[in-house]
Write a protein that holds these residues in place. Structure first.
Motif, PDB file in Angstrom:
ATOM      1  N   ILE A  81       0.836  -1.206   0.000  1.00 43.18           N
ATOM      2  CA  ILE A  81       0.000   0.000   0.000  1.00 43.18           C
ATOM      3  C   ILE A  81       0.870   1.255   0.000  1.00 43.18           C
ATOM      4  O   ILE A  81       0.518   2.278  -0.596  1.00 43.18           O
ATOM      5  CB  ILE A  81      -0.994  -0.023   1.194  1.00 43.18           C
ATOM      6  CG1 ILE A  81      -2.168   0.943   0.909  1.00 43.18           C
ATOM      7  CG2 ILE A  81      -0.322   0.302   2.519  1.00 43.18           C
ATOM      8  CD1 ILE A  81      -3.344   0.751   1.837  1.00 43.18           C
ATOM      9  N   LYS A  82       2.062   1.182   0.626  1.00 40.26           N
ATOM     10  CA  LYS A  82       2.992   2.321   0.587  1.00 40.26           C
ATOM     11  C   LYS A  82       3.502   2.553  -0.834  1.00 40.26           C
ATOM     12  O   LYS A  82       3.561   3.680  -1.317  1.00 40.26           O
ATOM     13  CB  LYS A  82       4.181   2.059   1.528  1.00 40.26           C
ATOM     14  CG  LYS A  82       3.854   2.199   3.011  1.00 40.26           C
ATOM     15  CD  LYS A  82       5.090   1.849   3.848  1.00 40.26           C
ATOM     16  CE  LYS A  82       4.738   1.757   5.327  1.00 40.26           C
ATOM     17  NZ  LYS A  82       5.874   1.249   6.125  1.00 40.26           N
ATOM     18  N   SER A 120       0.673   3.946  -2.972  1.00 37.43           N
ATOM     19  CA  SER A 120       0.420   5.351  -2.659  1.00 37.43           C
ATOM     20  C   SER A 120       1.496   6.238  -3.292  1.00 37.43           C
ATOM     21  O   SER A 120       1.196   7.277  -3.890  1.00 37.43           O
ATOM     22  CB  SER A 120       0.398   5.538  -1.142  1.00 37.43           C
ATOM     23  OG  SER A 120       0.160   6.885  -0.813  1.00 37.43           O
ATOM     24  N   HIS A 121       2.759   5.802  -3.227  1.00 38.99           N
ATOM     25  CA  HIS A 121       3.867   6.558  -3.807  1.00 38.99           C
ATOM     26  C   HIS A 121       3.769   6.595  -5.327  1.00 38.99           C
ATOM     27  O   HIS A 121       3.949   7.634  -5.961  1.00 38.99           O
ATOM     28  CB  HIS A 121       5.192   5.919  -3.370  1.00 38.99           C
ATOM     29  CG  HIS A 121       6.412   6.620  -3.896  1.00 38.99           C
ATOM     30  ND1 HIS A 121       6.690   7.945  -3.635  1.00 38.99           N
ATOM     31  CD2 HIS A 121       7.434   6.177  -4.677  1.00 38.99           C
ATOM     32  CE1 HIS A 121       7.807   8.292  -4.233  1.00 38.99           C
ATOM     33  NE2 HIS A 121       8.286   7.233  -4.876  1.00 38.99           N
ATOM     34  N   ALA A 142      -1.231   9.423  -4.416  1.00 37.76           N
ATOM     35  CA  ALA A 142      -2.513   9.570  -3.732  1.00 37.76           C
ATOM     36  C   ALA A 142      -2.386   9.081  -2.297  1.00 37.76           C
ATOM     37  O   ALA A 142      -1.510   8.277  -1.972  1.00 37.76           O
ATOM     38  CB  ALA A 142      -3.592   8.768  -4.447  1.00 37.76           C
ATOM     39  N   SER A 143      -3.270   9.581  -1.426  1.00 35.59           N
ATOM     40  CA  SER A 143      -3.384   9.044  -0.071  1.00 35.59           C
ATOM     41  C   SER A 143      -4.331   7.844  -0.132  1.00 35.59           C
ATOM     42  O   SER A 143      -5.449   7.955  -0.647  1.00 35.59           O
ATOM     43  CB  SER A 143      -3.945  10.107   0.874  1.00 35.59           C
ATOM     44  OG  SER A 143      -4.361   9.518   2.089  1.00 35.59           O
ATOM     45  N   ILE A 144      -3.877   6.680   0.345  1.00 36.82           N
ATOM     46  CA  ILE A 144      -4.694   5.461   0.287  1.00 36.82           C
ATOM     47  C   ILE A 144      -4.757   4.858   1.687  1.00 36.82           C
ATOM     48  O   ILE A 144      -3.725   4.504   2.267  1.00 36.82           O
ATOM     49  CB  ILE A 144      -4.104   4.429  -0.707  1.00 36.82           C
ATOM     50  CG1 ILE A 144      -3.940   5.066  -2.095  1.00 36.82           C
ATOM     51  CG2 ILE A 144      -4.992   3.190  -0.792  1.00 36.82           C
ATOM     52  CD1 ILE A 144      -3.155   4.209  -3.076  1.00 36.82           C
ATOM     53  N   LYS A 145      -5.959   4.774   2.228  1.00 40.77           N
ATOM     54  CA  LYS A 145      -6.149   4.206   3.566  1.00 40.77           C
ATOM     55  C   LYS A 145      -7.306   3.218   3.534  1.00 40.77           C
ATOM     56  O   LYS A 145      -8.248   3.376   2.750  1.00 40.77           O
ATOM     57  CB  LYS A 145      -6.442   5.319   4.582  1.00 40.77           C
ATOM     58  CG  LYS A 145      -5.283   6.287   4.773  1.00 40.77           C
ATOM     59  CD  LYS A 145      -5.640   7.402   5.730  1.00 40.77           C
ATOM     60  CE  LYS A 145      -4.481   8.385   5.887  1.00 40.77           C
ATOM     61  NZ  LYS A 145      -4.846   9.533   6.746  1.00 40.77           N
ATOM     62  N   ILE A 203      -9.463   6.734  -1.040  1.00 42.25           N
ATOM     63  CA  ILE A 203      -8.423   7.231  -1.952  1.00 42.25           C
ATOM     64  C   ILE A 203      -8.616   8.728  -2.134  1.00 42.25           C
ATOM     65  O   ILE A 203      -9.694   9.180  -2.540  1.00 42.25           O
ATOM     66  CB  ILE A 203      -8.497   6.525  -3.319  1.00 42.25           C
ATOM     67  CG1 ILE A 203      -8.468   5.004  -3.134  1.00 42.25           C
ATOM     68  CG2 ILE A 203      -7.355   6.973  -4.224  1.00 42.25           C
ATOM     69  CD1 ILE A 203      -8.830   4.231  -4.392  1.00 42.25           C
ATOM     70  N   ALA A 226      -4.305   4.705  -8.906  1.00 47.74           N
ATOM     71  CA  ALA A 226      -4.535   3.920  -7.691  1.00 47.74           C
ATOM     72  C   ALA A 226      -5.629   2.885  -7.894  1.00 47.74           C
ATOM     73  O   ALA A 226      -5.475   1.704  -7.551  1.00 47.74           O
ATOM     74  CB  ALA A 226      -4.890   4.852  -6.530  1.00 47.74           C
TER      75      ALA A 226
END
Length: 586
Positions: A431-432, A435-436, A440-443, A459, A469
């Motif tokens: 997931i890191k 995201s990179h 995007a921010s992905i949680k 996202i 993503a």
């Protein structure tokens, strides 16, 4: 065959706009423009006028900020065996084109169309519908000498029942009228695989592979009908150098085997005692499908070929080095068999992704596939410093989806609860990386209860980051076999819209949302009786395969942007009976 379909039409476009454009470019038309939501139709008096409209307008002329897409309007019943291929390189030898077209089936006729453009256009008829459909999938958007081919159906009033060509053999049958302007000399037919074979070799063996004055490498290319690039200047001082082999799959394998034999002989001559494994480079996008769920695909290749195969870790990847190293140990014969099986899996993954991309990407206005970096480049220099992975900010602040700095969006994507581990990865590495890569921010939101069958992925990022993503999440679920081999990955996405704009998404009597569903093939639902949240927003639910979801998201964002523009215009208008706003004194 003179009726035109005009796509990617802005909601603000009118019949008068099209009248003005056709008059400006001196394109005759024989009837009124039929303008619908997102597209339009018009009749031209003859084929010459229709071709001029396609050549001059398609992908080149903007209307209300959107590039028009113009092609022949073909009813479904007439989408049979007849295709038009445009944007063919002007200096291309016809034999090259003939050879390429014959790869996909029996070509019954191939006629050149006279146009005013520098590029060539041909009308092609295949013996069977599935052959024409394959050409649509494989060649639409295919790059030839820096020209992207454009393939579309043209009406086939004489569509015959499907059947194999004479003798069932692929090739050319009766020719159409002779084509003028064919150059006398040209490059040999492109029969190579779309994706080259890339291997790493120890630097000390590069000289032996090249040979005295290049004699050895020339001999390999001649025997295997391949083009081989040895990237000697890449990674100065490195212990290994990449080699790129362009040929048919068989030619690539034959060249690879010859290179391994040369290295083994050189090792014996120089008393080099270390084992020399075969090292194949493959784009990370395809490695998951090569490995298979729980490593089954890789284990089978090892068992079938008698080799030991390892793959470099994800941690070695960067935006500028998206390739993984596949190390194969065994005899030369065993390594050769393993290379064939490994590259077969890689090519299958590549062709599957590119077919989907070429078929659907034209539906997403302004999408820049190269900038997205989802697929490896097909250029000879493809390597660790791939050009389609630009550094951050390389676009000068402009999004590929439109002009100016794109706004950040939030999308809630729902995945099977069992897939959470695959998306997160070991110690959160996947997931890191994702995201990179996407920017995007992905949680992943907490589960809503012990028995929850779905989990929400949050996202946050601009449109291009959302595309990247979500594409990788859909792809990861397919790679990890959370969906069957013949089952399409379909997920549900939620986006929030201002409550006052929900009616615009639905449209009068549900007209807009119905048109949205017909255009995108996604299911779009604005649940009734929603209570707006603390930000006065309501949810729009979108369900479907990746491209359907993406297109629906983009279309809804277009509607919201239009609502915002209208609000701003209303705010700038002076109120009835009021004074216009006075400039503030400094």
């Amino acid at each position: 065959m003179n009726k035109l379909y005009i796509g990617n039409v802005s909601a603000e476009a009118s019949e008068e706009d099209f009248e003005s454009i056709f008059e400006q470019w001196k394109i005759p038309h024989s009837g009124p423009f039929l303008v619908k939501s997102g597209y339009a139709f018009v009749d031209c008096p003859d084929e010459k006028a229709a071709m001029k409209a396609i050549d001059v307008l398609s992908g080149k002329v903007e209307l209300h900020g959107k590039l028009l897409e113009v092609e022949h309007s073909v009813p479904k019943r007439q989408r049979s065996c007849k295709l038009q291929i445009r944007n063919i390189p002007p200096h291309m030898q016809w034999e090259v084109l003939d050879s390429m077209l014959a790869q996909y089936g029996t070509v019954e006729s191939c006629e050149q169309v006279n146009t005013d453009t520098e590029t060539a256009v041909v009308n092609v008829r295949y013996a069977a519908k599935d052959q024409a459909r394959l050409v649509m999938e494989k060649l639409n958007g295919y790059m030839m000498e820096n020209y992207a081919l454009k393939v579309s159906y043209i009406p086939d009033e004489t569509a015959a029942p499907e059947g194999p060509g004479v003798g069932g053999r692929r090739g050319f049958n009766a020719r159409g009228p002779p084509r003028s302007g064919s150059p006398g000399m040209g490059a040999r037919p492109k029969v190579q695989s779309d994706i080259p074979l890339r291997v790493l070799v120890p630097t000390q063996f590069v000289g032996a592979i090249i040979g005295k004055e290049g004699a050895t490498i020339r001999n390999i290319t001649k025997q295997t009908h391949s083009k081989i690039d040895i990237h000697r200047k890449e990674n100065a001082g490195a212990a290994e150098k990449p080699i790129t082999i362009h040929s048919t799959p068989e030619g690539c394998s034959k060249a690879c085997t010859t290179i391994m034999e040369i290295m083994q002989k050189e090792a014996l001559d120089t008393k080099f005692t270390e084992e020399i494994p075969l090292k194949i480079l493959a784009h990370n996008n395809f490695v998951g499908r090569l490995i298979g769920k729980e490593g089954r695909n890789l284990k089978k290749i090892e068992q079938d070929t008698g080799t030991k195969i390892t793959i470099s870790p994800l941690q070695d990847l960067t935006l500028y080095n998206p390739e993984r190293t596949i190390t194969v140990k065994g005899s030369i014969e065993a390594c050769s068999r393993a290379e064939e099986e490994v590259m077969k899996k890689v090519r299958e993954a590549y062709e599957s992704d590119m077919a989907a991309m070429n078929l659907q990407s034209n539906l997403i206005p302004g999408l820049n596939l190269n900038a997205l970096g989802l697929f490896p480049s097909g250029t000879p220099g493809m390597g660790p410093s791939m050009s389609n992975f630009p550094p951050s900010g390389a676009h000068g602040g402009c999004s590929s989806f439109g002009q100016g700095q794109p706004e950040s969006e939030t999308v809630h994507l729902f995945i099977p609860a069992l897939a959470v581990g695959a998306i997160i990865g070991k110690q959160g590495q996947h997931i890191k990386q994702l995201s990179h890569f996407a920017g995007a921010s992905i949680k992943i939101a907490p589960a809503e209860g012990m028995d929850a069958k779905q989990r929400m992925v949050i996202i946050v990022g601009p449109p291009e980051a959302q595309f990247k993503a979500q594409c990788r999440i859909f792809g990861k679920l397919k790679e990890e076999n959370f969906f069957g081999p013949k089952e399409e990955v379909k997920l549900e996405a939620h986006i929030k819209v201002p409550s006052f704009a929900a009616g615009r998404v639905i449209g009068k009597g549900g007209k807009t949302v119905n048109e949205l569903q017909n255009l995108t093939c996604a299911e779009v639902v604005v649940p009734r009786d929603q209570t707006p949240d603390e930000n006065d927003q309501v949810i729009v639910k979108i369900s479907g395969h990746f491209f359907a979801c993406q297109l629906a998201q983009r279309k809804i964002q277009e509607i919201l942007a239009q609502v915002r523009r209208q609000q701003q215009q209303q705010q700038l208008k002076p109120q009835p009976g009021g004074q216009p706003p006075m400039p503030r004194r400094k």
